[in-house]
Design an enzyme around this catalytic site. Structure first.
Site, PDB file in Angstrom:
ATOM      1  N   HIS A  86      49.747  40.206  45.298  1.00 27.01           N
ATOM      2  CA  HIS A  86      49.002  41.391  44.317  1.00 27.01           C
ATOM      3  C   HIS A  86      48.872  42.012  45.076  1.00 27.01           C
ATOM      4  O   HIS A  86      47.349  41.478  45.192  1.00 27.01           O
ATOM      5  CB  HIS A  86      48.937  41.139  42.838  1.00 27.01           C
ATOM      6  N   PRO A 129      36.773  35.532  30.712  1.00 28.56           N
ATOM      7  CA  PRO A 129      38.151  35.928  31.942  1.00 28.56           C
ATOM      8  C   PRO A 129      38.350  37.444  32.720  1.00 28.56           C
ATOM      9  O   PRO A 129      39.209  37.822  33.295  1.00 28.56           O
ATOM     10  CB  PRO A 129      39.023  35.167  30.661  1.00 28.56           C
ATOM     11  N   TYR A 185      36.556  42.072  41.939  1.00 26.50           N
ATOM     12  CA  TYR A 185      38.014  42.204  41.902  1.00 26.50           C
ATOM     13  C   TYR A 185      38.229  40.556  43.767  1.00 26.50           C
ATOM     14  O   TYR A 185      38.583  39.684  42.832  1.00 26.50           O
ATOM     15  CB  TYR A 185      39.025  42.722  41.703  1.00 26.50           C
TER      16      TYR A 185
HETATM   17  P1  RFL Z   1      37.758  22.355  33.842  1.00 28.86           P
HETATM   18  O1  RFL Z   1      39.148  23.225  34.624  1.00 28.86           O
HETATM   19  O2  RFL Z   1      37.114  22.970  32.815  1.00 28.86           O
HETATM   20  O3  RFL Z   1      37.956  20.667  34.024  1.00 28.86           O
HETATM   21  C1  RFL Z   1      36.666  19.915  33.841  1.00 28.86           C
HETATM   22  C2  RFL Z   1      37.942  18.531  33.567  1.00 28.86           C
HETATM   23  O4  RFL Z   1      36.420  17.469  32.679  1.00 28.86           O
HETATM   24  C3  RFL Z   1      37.582  16.761  31.848  1.00 28.86           C
HETATM   25  N1  RFL Z   1      36.359  16.097  31.220  1.00 28.86           N
HETATM   26  C4  RFL Z   1      35.587  15.227  31.541  1.00 28.86           C
HETATM   27  N2  RFL Z   1      35.972  13.524  32.424  1.00 28.86           N
HETATM   28  C5  RFL Z   1      35.266  12.740  32.036  1.00 28.86           C
HETATM   29  N3  RFL Z   1      34.922  12.178  31.338  1.00 28.86           N
HETATM   30  C6  RFL Z   1      33.572  13.117  29.788  1.00 28.86           C
HETATM   31  N4  RFL Z   1      33.110  13.220  29.867  1.00 28.86           N
HETATM   32  C7  RFL Z   1      34.442  15.144  30.396  1.00 28.86           C
HETATM   33  N5  RFL Z   1      34.134  16.099  30.027  1.00 28.86           N
HETATM   34  C8  RFL Z   1      34.947  16.818  30.247  1.00 28.86           C
HETATM   35  C9  RFL Z   1      38.358  17.241  31.359  1.00 28.86           C
HETATM   36  O5  RFL Z   1      38.831  16.804  30.379  1.00 28.86           O
HETATM   37  C10 RFL Z   1      38.564  18.524  32.697  1.00 28.86           C
HETATM   38  O6  RFL Z   1      39.786  18.106  32.934  1.00 28.86           O
HETATM   39  O7  RFL Z   1      36.648  22.872  34.199  1.00 28.86           O
HETATM   40  P2  RFL Z   1      36.212  23.880  36.349  1.00 28.86           P
HETATM   41  O8  RFL Z   1      36.983  21.932  37.911  1.00 28.86           O
HETATM   42  O9  RFL Z   1      35.413  23.718  36.359  1.00 28.86           O
HETATM   43  O10 RFL Z   1      37.437  24.567  36.544  1.00 28.86           O
HETATM   44  C11 RFL Z   1      37.046  25.410  35.519  1.00 28.86           C
HETATM   45  C12 RFL Z   1      38.490  26.338  35.705  1.00 28.86           C
HETATM   46  O11 RFL Z   1      39.676  25.527  34.567  1.00 28.86           O
HETATM   47  C13 RFL Z   1      38.003  27.787  34.417  1.00 28.86           C
HETATM   48  O12 RFL Z   1      36.991  28.568  35.159  1.00 28.86           O
HETATM   49  C14 RFL Z   1      39.064  28.528  34.575  1.00 28.86           C
HETATM   50  O13 RFL Z   1      40.149  28.335  33.798  1.00 28.86           O
HETATM   51  C15 RFL Z   1      38.288  30.063  33.965  1.00 28.86           C
HETATM   52  N6  RFL Z   1      39.707  31.023  33.647  1.00 28.86           N
HETATM   53  C16 RFL Z   1      40.361  31.866  34.780  1.00 28.86           C
HETATM   54  N7  RFL Z   1      39.538  31.887  36.054  1.00 28.86           N
HETATM   55  C17 RFL Z   1      39.382  32.470  36.994  1.00 28.86           C
HETATM   56  O14 RFL Z   1      39.207  32.020  37.830  1.00 28.86           O
HETATM   57  N8  RFL Z   1      40.771  33.401  36.878  1.00 28.86           N
HETATM   58  C18 RFL Z   1      41.610  33.462  35.728  1.00 28.86           C
HETATM   59  O15 RFL Z   1      42.817  34.016  36.081  1.00 28.86           O
HETATM   60  C19 RFL Z   1      41.655  33.005  34.713  1.00 28.86           C
HETATM   61  N9  RFL Z   1      42.100  33.129  33.610  1.00 28.86           N
HETATM   62  C20 RFL Z   1      40.018  31.337  32.638  1.00 28.86           C
HETATM   63  C21 RFL Z   1      41.656  32.413  32.659  1.00 28.86           C
HETATM   64  C22 RFL Z   1      40.076  30.131  31.351  1.00 28.86           C
HETATM   65  C23 RFL Z   1      40.646  31.006  30.109  1.00 28.86           C
HETATM   66  N10 RFL Z   1      40.430  30.292  28.841  1.00 28.86           N
HETATM   67  C24 RFL Z   1      40.967  29.009  28.360  1.00 28.86           C
HETATM   68  C25 RFL Z   1      39.019  30.284  28.933  1.00 28.86           C
HETATM   69  C26 RFL Z   1      42.411  32.263  31.343  1.00 28.86           C
HETATM   70  C27 RFL Z   1      42.119  32.057  30.919  1.00 28.86           C
HETATM   71  C28 RFL Z   1      42.359  32.400  29.134  1.00 28.86           C
HETATM   72  C1  PHB Z   2      46.517  35.133  33.266  1.00 23.08           C
HETATM   73  O1  PHB Z   2      46.099  34.121  32.831  1.00 23.08           O
HETATM   74  O2  PHB Z   2      47.245  35.499  34.207  1.00 23.08           O
HETATM   75  C2  PHB Z   2      44.614  36.153  34.114  1.00 23.08           C
HETATM   76  C3  PHB Z   2      43.319  35.707  32.952  1.00 23.08           C
HETATM   77  C4  PHB Z   2      42.806  36.429  33.435  1.00 23.08           C
HETATM   78  C5  PHB Z   2      42.758  37.534  34.334  1.00 23.08           C
HETATM   79  C6  PHB Z   2      44.009  37.996  34.611  1.00 23.08           C
HETATM   80  C7  PHB Z   2      44.611  37.293  34.544  1.00 23.08           C
HETATM   81  O3  PHB Z   2      41.500  38.373  34.005  1.00 23.08           O
END
Ligand code: RFL
Ligand code: PHB
Length: 390
Positions: free
Chosen positions: A72, A292, A384
């Protein structure tokens, strides 16, 4: 059991770290609470910065991202019935890729498995010991057996609900937090894309975001009460809300389809300082959370891992500890930059029930500014795409 680096958590941070270390000849073991199927199917992020794409490509796990992800070059800001484009590539020379986080995880797990990497799924009772000594260890239960993994370093990549952060003594830590009084209702939809680019919409009814996953699956979100329940939202009610918030006066409309997944997530900003103590280091969501809105969470996790990999490589190849000593300080510079950007974008785009009508009107003034001033648009675009000097 013994390894060089013990990693807790098989999210993007833990798996990428394990694989990057492997490529530099450093041995690690990953311990994960959940099962492989579960981590490979949890729907989360979608936007990858250029630096994240580069890191995945360098790790040799970028092939599917390049063919199946969508590049994008801009996104749209919708407000007051208008849509205005932020030209990411024109303003910064960089772009982003939309590729789902669980696809990144599938690619990373496949790469670890192909390299005979050690990942224990479905572990429980994870606890960390001896981080102030030279022989730290991680105790855990796997298939009803108790184990102790001895290592040189423990890396906590266990996300916001993990155990690692609490292993740094509270007296040495300072946590900064802002919990937002709203959440996001997220849906996955079987439909063609509404738009070629993401649409971030500010509306008096609340924020909405139109994102995508493929030509046939779309991802959309809208601001909601974080305590609301998915059951309260029929498909008709969801579409009425999205049309009200996103459809433009020029006739662009959200394209409807079959909704096959609904969820609600709360929103907060959080930074834990310090990110290290003794032989324990934190990376990713274990140390910081962003709302997010700026799509920064996954990208920050990858950034931490790059900094940490360089520091561990310097230790194993040159017996240097200076980069490890500086890890927290180095990582936090970028974390605070992304934290400020995410907070700013969140405050500009959401309905703020705690704000006065004056402050709400300022949101529109700010949107007018970032969509008409090249300098302001460039600042937004740089943040961004992650092209910021820190
Ligand atoms: P994770 O992905 O939470 O992974 C942590 C892992 O640790 C495990 N765990 C354990 N394992 C062993 N012993 C324990 N005691 C444990 N406790 C936990 C868990 O099961 C899990 O598998 O952390 P990590 O690796 O730091 O990654 C971070 C990302 O996942 C997170 O920041 C993103 O998903 C945030 N996020 C977004 N980030 C972006 O860069 N671009 C996006 O577009 C974006 N959109 C989002 C998002 C997060 C969202 N939510 C669900 C909050 C959109 C949403 C809706
Ligand atoms: C996505 O899940 O596609 C997503 C989430 C947060 C953003 C942009 C895209 O800011």
């Amino acid at each position: 059991m013994r390894t060089q680096v013990g990693i807790i958590g098989a999210g993007p941070a833990g798996l990428l770290l394990s694989h990057l270390l492997h490529l530099r000849g450093i041995d690690s073991v990953v311990l994960e609470l959940r099962g492989r199927e579960q981590i490979e199917s949890t729907i989360r992020a979608g936007v990858l910065e250029q630096g994240t794409m580069d890191a995945l490509a360098e790790a040799g796990v970028g092939d599917r991202m390049k063919t199946e992800g969508a590049l994008h070059h801009g996104f749209e800001l919708a407000f007051e019935g208008k849509r205005r484009r932020i030209d990411l590539t024109g303003l910064t020379g960089k772009s982003i890729t939309v590729y789902a986080q669980h696809e990144v995880l599938k690619d990373l797990v496949a790469a670890r498995v192909a390299a005979d990497g050690k990942i224990f799924f479905n572990v429980s009772n994870t606890s960390i010991h001896g981080i102030e000594s030279d022989t730290p260890s991680i105790r855990f239960t796997h298939e009803d057996e108790e184990h102790e993994l001895y290592c040189d370093y423990v890396i906590g990549c266990d996300g916001s609900q993990g155990v690692s952060r609490a292993s740094i003594p509270a007296a040495l830590r300072r946590d900064y937090e802002r919990v937002f009084p709203f959440g996001w209702f997220g849906i996955l939809v079987e439909a063609p894309p509404t738009s070629d680019e993401l649409i971030y919409a500010r509306h008096d009814r609340g924020f909405a975001l139109v994102s995508t996953r493929s030509q046939t699956v779309q991802r959309m979100y809208f601001q909601c009460d974080p305590k609301d329940r998915v059951e309260n939202w029929t498909d008709d009610r969801i579409w009425a809300e999205l049309h009200a918030r996103v459809d433009s006066l020029e006739g662009h409309e959200v394209v409807e389809g079959r909704i096959f997944q609904k969820n609600i997530v709360g929103m907060r900003s959080f930074v834990s300082t310090t990110m290290q103590h003794g032989r324990l280091f934190l990376a990713g969501d274990a140390a910081h959370i962003v709302p997010p809105t700026g799509a920064k969470g996954l990208n920050l996790a990858v950034w931490d891992v790059r900094v940490l990999t360089a520091a561990l490589v310097a230790f194993y190849e040159e017996s240097r500890t200076d980069l490890l000593d500086a890890y927290s300080e180095t990582a936090l510079r970028r974390i605070w930059r992304a934290g400020q950007f995410s907070y700013w974008m969140t405050r500009m785009m959401h309905r703020l029930d705690d704000a006065s009508p004056f402050e709400q009107r300022l949101q529109i003034a700010e949107l007018e500014h970032v969509t008409t001033s090249r300098a302001a648009a460039t600042a937004m675009a740089e943040n961004y795409v992650g092209a910021v000097a820190v």
